[in-house]
Design an enzyme around this catalytic site. Structure first.
Site, PDB file in Angstrom:
ATOM      1  N   GLU A  49      89.484 -26.507  18.636  1.00  0.00           N
ATOM      2  CA  GLU A  49      89.511 -25.261  17.862  1.00  0.00           C
ATOM      3  C   GLU A  49      88.170 -25.008  17.181  1.00  0.00           C
ATOM      4  O   GLU A  49      87.461 -25.940  16.805  1.00  0.00           O
ATOM      5  CB  GLU A  49      90.608 -25.286  16.781  1.00  0.00           C
ATOM      6  CG  GLU A  49      92.011 -25.067  17.296  1.00  0.00           C
ATOM      7  CD  GLU A  49      92.773 -26.354  17.486  1.00  0.00           C
ATOM      8  OE1 GLU A  49      93.914 -26.312  17.961  1.00  0.00           O
ATOM      9  OE2 GLU A  49      92.202 -27.429  17.171  1.00  0.00           O
ATOM     10  N   THR A  50      87.874 -23.720  17.049  1.00  0.00           N
ATOM     11  CA  THR A  50      86.752 -23.230  16.251  1.00  0.00           C
ATOM     12  C   THR A  50      87.324 -22.204  15.278  1.00  0.00           C
ATOM     13  O   THR A  50      88.151 -21.373  15.679  1.00  0.00           O
ATOM     14  CB  THR A  50      85.691 -22.571  17.144  1.00  0.00           C
ATOM     15  OG1 THR A  50      85.164 -23.556  18.042  1.00  0.00           O
ATOM     16  CG2 THR A  50      84.554 -21.987  16.314  1.00  0.00           C
TER      17      THR A  50
END
Length: 288
Positions: A49-50
């Site tokens: 995830e970002t």
């Protein structure tokens, strides 16, 4: 061409020791980016995830968090919530409430409690549903588990991310899994984030061993997964699987990590999932 400099951090989550947890990329000035740009950056960092810290739209929130996998946006995820909260605190965001932050995200408002260096999020209300026996057997074999008698329970748990959550009899059963990504992608119902598997630990340092697989999201194995552990916690509480209110889960040893997740099953009628997080990279993105 003018270049914008956008503050960037990468935090390691569910560990107090850098490089032993689960990294999340955090863009601190998310308001400067479009949805398309956010997705492109998440695909480029290629972490599980970002996140993008943005101005809140709800007056109760301290900030709004956008969470992207390399493939799509998620309404909620656990380790990005903890890591982004650590970055937010380190970069001047002060909680409006005593002792906790309020994160706005696709799942609504999420409280993140501050206890010294540890941060714990209140798990969104879980929704638990049954899984057909035929799907259980197919998924088990896609995980490399031929002996179905080793399965103690399997249910679908929606905590914002949706995990097919499977209990196994032993830590050895959990660690021996060798999932086939292509098979899992074909088997999992639309909208399912992935498969989280757990079993009792024999170590004195933790109660459970957990592994999370999300090939649908482009992630073969998530090193230490907050929402996956939240799904496990929901089943532990629902079925009274541990004779204690608080427990410790470990995750990541198959990937050379040493993630530690602290879970409180009944904190003012909430499930709290938490741990430590440390910033490992700080700097700027150069964005045209």
């Amino acid at each position: 061409m003018s270049i914008n400099k956008i503050r960037f951090s990468q935090a390691d989550v569910f560990t107090g020791v850098p490089y032993k947890g689960n990294p999340v990329a955090v863009i601190i000035d998310g308001d400067q980016l479009t949805d398309t740009e956010m997705q492109a950056i998440a695909n480029w960092t290629h972490l599980s995830e970002t996140t993008f810290i943005c101005s809140p739209t709800n007056p109760e929130a301290d900030y709004r968090l956008r969470i992207f996998t390399p493939h799509e946006e998620l309404p909620f995820a656990g380790h990005p919530t903890v890591g982004s909260a650590r970055v937010a605190l380190n970069n001047g965001i002060k909680p409006a409430h005593d002792g906790y932050l309020v994160q706005e995200c696709g799942k609504g408002l999420v409280k993140i409690y501050i206890n010294g260096d540890q941060l714990s999020f209140a798990l969104p209300e879980p929704k638990i549903s049954p899984v057909a026996d035929e799907l259980v057997s197919h998924v088990a074999r896609a995980l490399g588990l031929e002996d179905l008698s080793k399965i103690t329970l399997t249910e679908m748990v929606d905590v914002g991310a949706i995990w097919l959550t499977m209990g196994l009899k032993s830590v050895q059963d959990v660690l021996s899994l060798d999932p086939q990504d292509e098979q899992l992608v074909k088997l999992l119902p639309t909208g399912t984030t992935g498969v989280t598997v757990f079993g009792p630990q024999t170590s004195a340092d933790s109660d459970l061993e957990v592994r999370s697989f999300a090939p649908v999201e482009g992630v073969h194995e998530d090193p230490v997964c907050g929402s996956g552990n939240g799904a496990v916690a929901a089943l532990i509480k629902e079925h009274h699987l541990l004779n204690k209110q608080k427990y410790i889960a470990s995750q990541g040893q198959k990937m050379g990590r040493n993630g530690i997740i602290n879970v409180d099953l009944d904190a003012n009628d909430q499930i709290l999932v938490g741990g430590h997080a440390v910033e490992c990279i700080t700097g700027q993105l150069l964005h045209p």
